[in-house]
Design an enzyme around this catalytic site. Sequence first.
Site, PDB file in Angstrom:
ATOM      1  CB  ALA A 135    -100.579  39.528  56.161  1.00 26.06           C
TER       2      ALA A 135
ATOM      3  CB  SER B 151     -92.993  35.877  73.856  1.00 25.84           C
ATOM      4  OG  SER B 151     -93.784  36.585  74.795  1.00 25.84           O
TER       5      SER B 151
ATOM      6  CB  ILE C 234     -93.724  42.202  64.695  1.00 29.03           C
ATOM      7  CG1 ILE C 234     -94.164  42.798  66.048  1.00 29.03           C
ATOM      8  CG2 ILE C 234     -92.207  42.184  64.596  1.00 29.03           C
ATOM      9  CD1 ILE C 234     -93.811  41.945  67.270  1.00 29.03           C
TER      10      ILE C 234
ATOM     11  CE1 TYR D 110     -97.906  34.053  71.936  1.00 30.61           C
ATOM     12  CE2 TYR D 110     -96.790  34.787  73.914  1.00 30.61           C
ATOM     13  CZ  TYR D 110     -97.051  34.923  72.570  1.00 30.61           C
ATOM     14  OH  TYR D 110     -96.438  35.922  71.846  1.00 30.61           O
TER      15      TYR D 110
HETATM   16  P1  NAD Z   1    -100.243  39.835  64.465  1.00 26.05           P
HETATM   17  O1  NAD Z   1    -101.483  39.094  64.818  1.00 26.05           O
HETATM   18  O2  NAD Z   1    -100.350  41.257  64.069  1.00 26.05           O
HETATM   19  O3  NAD Z   1     -99.480  39.052  63.290  1.00 26.05           O
HETATM   20  C1  NAD Z   1     -99.337  37.657  63.301  1.00 26.05           C
HETATM   21  C2  NAD Z   1     -99.373  37.151  61.867  1.00 26.05           C
HETATM   22  O4  NAD Z   1     -99.262  35.722  61.913  1.00 26.05           O
HETATM   23  C3  NAD Z   1    -100.712  37.486  61.151  1.00 26.05           C
HETATM   24  O5  NAD Z   1    -100.455  38.086  59.896  1.00 26.05           O
HETATM   25  C4  NAD Z   1    -101.370  36.137  61.008  1.00 26.05           C
HETATM   26  O6  NAD Z   1    -102.192  36.002  59.854  1.00 26.05           O
HETATM   27  C5  NAD Z   1    -100.155  35.196  60.956  1.00 26.05           C
HETATM   28  N1  NAD Z   1    -100.590  33.841  61.296  1.00 26.05           N
HETATM   29  C6  NAD Z   1    -101.268  33.454  62.401  1.00 26.05           C
HETATM   30  N2  NAD Z   1    -101.643  32.163  62.281  1.00 26.05           N
HETATM   31  C7  NAD Z   1    -101.179  31.738  61.066  1.00 26.05           C
HETATM   32  C8  NAD Z   1    -101.285  30.510  60.364  1.00 26.05           C
HETATM   33  N3  NAD Z   1    -101.959  29.464  60.866  1.00 26.05           N
HETATM   34  N4  NAD Z   1    -100.695  30.408  59.162  1.00 26.05           N
HETATM   35  C9  NAD Z   1    -100.037  31.476  58.621  1.00 26.05           C
HETATM   36  N5  NAD Z   1     -99.928  32.666  59.232  1.00 26.05           N
HETATM   37  C10 NAD Z   1    -100.502  32.800  60.445  1.00 26.05           C
HETATM   38  O7  NAD Z   1     -99.286  39.643  65.704  1.00 26.05           O
HETATM   39  P2  NAD Z   1     -97.877  40.289  66.121  1.00 26.05           P
HETATM   40  O8  NAD Z   1     -98.070  40.888  67.441  1.00 26.05           O
HETATM   41  O9  NAD Z   1     -97.256  41.065  65.025  1.00 26.05           O
HETATM   42  O10 NAD Z   1     -97.040  38.943  66.347  1.00 26.05           O
HETATM   43  C11 NAD Z   1     -95.833  38.657  65.681  1.00 26.05           C
HETATM   44  C12 NAD Z   1     -95.013  37.728  66.557  1.00 26.05           C
HETATM   45  O11 NAD Z   1     -94.619  38.437  67.739  1.00 26.05           O
HETATM   46  C13 NAD Z   1     -95.778  36.493  67.048  1.00 26.05           C
HETATM   47  O12 NAD Z   1     -94.929  35.369  67.001  1.00 26.05           O
HETATM   48  C14 NAD Z   1     -96.112  36.838  68.480  1.00 26.05           C
HETATM   49  O13 NAD Z   1     -96.270  35.684  69.275  1.00 26.05           O
HETATM   50  C15 NAD Z   1     -94.905  37.653  68.869  1.00 26.05           C
HETATM   51  N6  NAD Z   1     -95.116  38.513  70.044  1.00 26.05           N
HETATM   52  C16 NAD Z   1     -96.032  39.506  69.997  1.00 26.05           C
HETATM   53  C17 NAD Z   1     -96.230  40.294  71.136  1.00 26.05           C
HETATM   54  C18 NAD Z   1     -97.234  41.415  71.150  1.00 26.05           C
HETATM   55  O14 NAD Z   1     -97.474  41.981  72.244  1.00 26.05           O
HETATM   56  N7  NAD Z   1     -97.814  41.798  70.036  1.00 26.05           N
HETATM   57  C19 NAD Z   1     -95.474  40.044  72.291  1.00 26.05           C
HETATM   58  C20 NAD Z   1     -94.530  39.034  72.287  1.00 26.05           C
HETATM   59  C21 NAD Z   1     -94.362  38.270  71.152  1.00 26.05           C
END
Ligand code: NAD
Length: 281
Positions: free
Chosen positions: A13, A116, A16, A156
């Site tokens: 939703a 990450s 990424i 994390y």
């Molecule tokens: P985001 O917050 O935009 O998306 C994360 C999604 O996970 C959301 O849609 C959220 O509703 C869902 N989620 C969270 N808790 C949940 C739960 N309990 N049950 C079901 N769904 C749940 O974040 P993003 O940046 O797109 O992150 C995507 C992935 O990339 C994650 O695993 C994050 O750790 C990783 N990541 C992100 C970054 C960054 O800088 N954005 C860096 C390194 C790694």
Amino acid sequence: MPTPRTVVVTGSASGIGAAVAERLRDQGDRVIGVDRAGGEVVADLSTPQGRAQAAQAVLDLAGGHLDGAVLCAGLGPMPGAERTILEVNARGVIELLETWRPALAAGSAQAVLIGSNSTTTTPFVSRKAVRETISGDLDRAERRLRPKKMAPPLAYATSKLAVSYWAREQAVRPEWVGAGIRLNVLAPGATMTPMLREQLAGPQGRAVRNFPIPAGAPAEPGELADIAVFMVSPAARAMVGSVVFADGGTDALLRGDHAPAPVKARQLGRYGAAMVKFRRR
Ligand code: NAD
């Protein structure tokens, strides 16, 4: 017309995961999105029951056959969310993939776990906590997130090390690659998603802004999605247990000679013993 591939995307939703789901749909794949709201499967991955329900609902929709999985659902290092971070980021990956394994084998699937670069850039992480997270003993793992003021980044990094080690150790086993399933990890660095925006606005915003990015700026979610879409495609069949850093150079800057690194013969099992014999000859 070839049959469309069925690919499950968690965290579909936002950020990424949303970008991955959009690209896969655009290329004709059938996507089963999983999220707290707004997915084909609505589930809370922070509890064992929520994970079991999500895993089963996906299997029902997929008819027991999955061609790919991209596990993006996760939380950033927010204060007070330490246990939830371990639950969603680590158990929400390991338990789902274990339940889906027969369906992934049926599709000779590629699975991409989102790690990450915090795995290699966060000091003071307990290896024991990582092992306990992999084995599901989150009570013990949580107690090792000390000092308390550092607990969010430690939780994390622990969660992301757990999925990275789990993926590399499982990937080469008969149950996974032996059954035709590829497990690989994509390790983003700072990426401009709602998660990063929340961190920038929070108490650790200053520290996050000081995180060095040689490329000059955080990546866009679509840039990470392009790599994930490749990694979940049959074109990436040669990748098994790989951890791909896509972080604008942060890991290379801070850990330039960390990987690849030379190895001792005793770390290489029978192959290492053969090398020792050859050297002596
Ligand atoms: P985001 O917050 O935009 O998306 C994360 C999604 O996970 C959301 O849609 C959220 O509703 C869902 N989620 C969270 N808790 C949940 C739960 N309990 N049950 C079901 N769904 C749940 O974040 P993003 O940046 O797109 O992150 C995507 C992935 O990339 C994650 O695993 C994050 O750790 C990783 N990541 C992100 C970054 C960054 O800088 N954005 C860096 C390194 C790694």
